[in-house]
Design a protein around this motif. Sequence first.
Motif, PDB file in Angstrom:
ATOM      1  N   GLY A 251      26.216  50.090  29.289  1.00 40.94           N
ATOM      2  CA  GLY A 251      25.963  48.501  29.860  1.00 40.94           C
ATOM      3  C   GLY A 251      26.857  47.637  29.590  1.00 40.94           C
ATOM      4  N   VAL A 252      27.624  47.677  28.398  1.00 41.40           N
ATOM      5  CA  VAL A 252      28.481  46.631  28.053  1.00 41.40           C
ATOM      6  C   VAL A 252      29.956  47.000  29.011  1.00 41.40           C
ATOM      7  N   HIS A 253      30.219  48.060  29.401  1.00 44.69           N
ATOM      8  CA  HIS A 253      31.309  48.478  30.176  1.00 44.69           C
ATOM      9  C   HIS A 253      31.172  47.849  31.511  1.00 44.69           C
ATOM     10  N   ALA A 254      29.843  48.015  32.322  1.00 47.01           N
ATOM     11  CA  ALA A 254      29.710  47.732  33.541  1.00 47.01           C
ATOM     12  C   ALA A 254      29.388  46.229  33.581  1.00 47.01           C
ATOM     13  N   THR A 255      28.672  45.636  32.683  1.00 46.01           N
ATOM     14  CA  THR A 255      28.846  44.222  32.538  1.00 46.01           C
ATOM     15  C   THR A 255      30.307  43.434  32.715  1.00 46.01           C
ATOM     16  N   THR A 256      31.010  44.028  31.681  1.00 52.12           N
ATOM     17  CA  THR A 256      31.953  43.515  31.857  1.00 52.12           C
ATOM     18  C   THR A 256      33.069  43.458  32.996  1.00 52.12           C
ATOM     19  N   LEU A 257      33.059  44.801  33.420  1.00 56.62           N
ATOM     20  CA  LEU A 257      33.778  44.889  34.778  1.00 56.62           C
ATOM     21  C   LEU A 257      33.429  44.289  36.078  1.00 56.62           C
ATOM     22  N   TYR A 258      31.970  44.529  36.247  1.00 56.10           N
ATOM     23  CA  TYR A 258      31.264  43.850  37.503  1.00 56.10           C
ATOM     24  C   TYR A 258      31.168  42.350  37.562  1.00 56.10           C
ATOM     25  N   SER A 259      31.180  41.888  36.400  1.00 55.59           N
ATOM     26  CA  SER A 259      30.767  40.301  36.321  1.00 55.59           C
ATOM     27  C   SER A 259      32.270  39.768  36.490  1.00 55.59           C
ATOM     28  N   LEU A 260      33.373  40.322  36.013  1.00 58.21           N
ATOM     29  CA  LEU A 260      34.734  39.742  36.448  1.00 58.21           C
ATOM     30  C   LEU A 260      34.943  40.098  37.935  1.00 58.21           C
ATOM     31  N   LYS A 261      34.629  41.024  38.425  1.00 54.92           N
ATOM     32  CA  LYS A 261      35.076  41.710  39.888  1.00 54.92           C
ATOM     33  C   LYS A 261      34.258  40.544  40.599  1.00 54.92           C
ATOM     34  N   LYS A 262      32.810  40.278  40.261  1.00 54.85           N
ATOM     35  CA  LYS A 262      31.961  39.401  41.262  1.00 54.85           C
ATOM     36  C   LYS A 262      32.515  38.044  41.035  1.00 54.85           C
ATOM     37  N   LEU A 263      32.954  37.537  40.225  1.00 57.92           N
ATOM     38  CA  LEU A 263      33.477  36.324  39.621  1.00 57.92           C
ATOM     39  C   LEU A 263      34.816  35.916  40.595  1.00 57.92           C
ATOM     40  N   LYS A 264      35.692  37.028  40.474  1.00 59.41           N
ATOM     41  CA  LYS A 264      36.882  36.906  41.181  1.00 59.41           C
ATOM     42  C   LYS A 264      36.561  36.685  42.877  1.00 59.41           C
ATOM     43  N   ARG A 265      35.930  37.499  43.312  1.00 58.12           N
ATOM     44  CA  ARG A 265      35.143  37.397  44.762  1.00 58.12           C
ATOM     45  C   ARG A 265      34.803  36.115  45.070  1.00 58.12           C
ATOM     46  N   LEU A 266      33.840  35.530  44.179  1.00 53.76           N
ATOM     47  CA  LEU A 266      33.154  34.208  44.374  1.00 53.76           C
ATOM     48  C   LEU A 266      34.161  33.158  44.455  1.00 53.76           C
ATOM     49  N   LEU A 267      35.205  33.217  43.502  1.00 49.84           N
ATOM     50  CA  LEU A 267      36.190  32.238  43.239  1.00 49.84           C
ATOM     51  C   LEU A 267      36.976  32.358  44.530  1.00 49.84           C
ATOM     52  N   LYS A 268      37.257  33.430  45.000  1.00 51.88           N
ATOM     53  CA  LYS A 268      38.228  33.527  46.190  1.00 51.88           C
ATOM     54  C   LYS A 268      37.588  33.010  47.552  1.00 51.88           C
ATOM     55  N   SER A 269      36.182  33.169  47.464  1.00 53.69           N
ATOM     56  CA  SER A 269      35.541  32.681  48.702  1.00 53.69           C
ATOM     57  C   SER A 269      35.042  31.275  48.719  1.00 53.69           C
ATOM     58  N   SER A 270      35.064  30.794  47.513  1.00 55.59           N
ATOM     59  CA  SER A 270      34.498  29.359  47.314  1.00 55.59           C
ATOM     60  C   SER A 270      35.435  28.358  47.722  1.00 55.59           C
ATOM     61  N   HIS A 271      34.954  27.282  48.452  1.00 59.90           N
ATOM     62  CA  HIS A 271      35.664  26.250  48.764  1.00 59.90           C
ATOM     63  C   HIS A 271      35.293  24.976  48.058  1.00 59.90           C
ATOM     64  N   SER A 272      34.321  25.144  47.406  1.00 62.57           N
ATOM     65  CA  SER A 272      33.599  23.814  46.736  1.00 62.57           C
ATOM     66  C   SER A 272      34.076  23.287  45.605  1.00 62.57           C
TER      67      SER A 272
END
Length: 248
Positions: free
Chosen positions: A208-229
Motif C-alpha cells: 500500500g505504501v509503495h502504490a500510494t507513493t508512486l501513483y499519487s506522484l504520477k497523478k499529481l504530475k498529470r494533473l499539474l500538466k493538464s491544469s491551467h488554473s
Amino acid sequence: MIKTSGLFNTWPHSRYGRFETRRMSRRFFLLLLVIYPITVLADGEWNRVSDDDGVTLYNRTLKGRAASEVKGTCVVDRPIEAVASLLSDIASYPKWFFRCIQSRKIPHTNSADFHFLLYVVIDTPWPFADRDVVYQVETTIDHAAQKVIVRSTAIHAPWVAPKTNTVRITDSQLQWTLEQQSSAQTRITFINRTHAAGFWGDVISDSGVHATTLYSLKKLKRLLKSSHSHRGTSITGHGAFSRMVMPI
C-alpha cells in the motif's frame, strides 16, 4: 630497571585486581547496552527500486516495523507556487492522492494556515475494510532555500468519529518537500511511512505504501500538466507562500 611482569601477572588474582576486573566488566557491559541498540535499531539505506513515468522510487527497511518507508521523487515543469497551490486545495485530493475518496479539514481551536488537522478516507481494495486517518499537519517554509516542507503525523483523535466500517490508521508519517529548481520547474519529494492498521495491517502495509507513493506522484504530475488554473512565478519576493494552506 623496574620489573612489572610480576605486577601484571598477579594483579587480576589479587583482591583489588578482582574488584577492578568486575568494575571494568560492568562498564564494558553498560557500554554495549548503549552502543548495541543504536546499531541494531538504525534504519536501512535508501535503495532505488523503480523509475516509472518520471517518478523515481526508493525504499528502505525500518527496524521493528513490518512496512518499509518509501520515497518518491519527480521534477515537474511548473513553478513552485503552482504545485503548492494545487496541493493546498484539500478538496482536490481525491483527484490525485491514491485511493483517497474523502478529505477535509477538521475545525480546531489551534488551526491556522500552516498548522491544522486533516481527515482522510482511503478506499482499500476488497476484501479489506476502508481506512481513515486524522493527520496533524505542520508546514515549514524556507524562503532562503526556496523550499517548502510539509510533515503530516497521524494522531488518535478519539473526538473524530470514524466513518462506518472503516479501520482507523494511527501510525503514519508523511513528508512532502517542494524545491524550486528554476522559476518554472519544481522538484517534488514524497516520503511515506504508514501502517495500515487492523488485523491485516502487516500484510497490506508495504504494498500500500509503495502504490500510494508512486501513483499519487504520477497523478499529481498529470494533473499539474493538464491544469491551467494554477499559475505562479518565482517565490523570491513573492507573497503567495504566506497565504498557503498545505497538504497531507
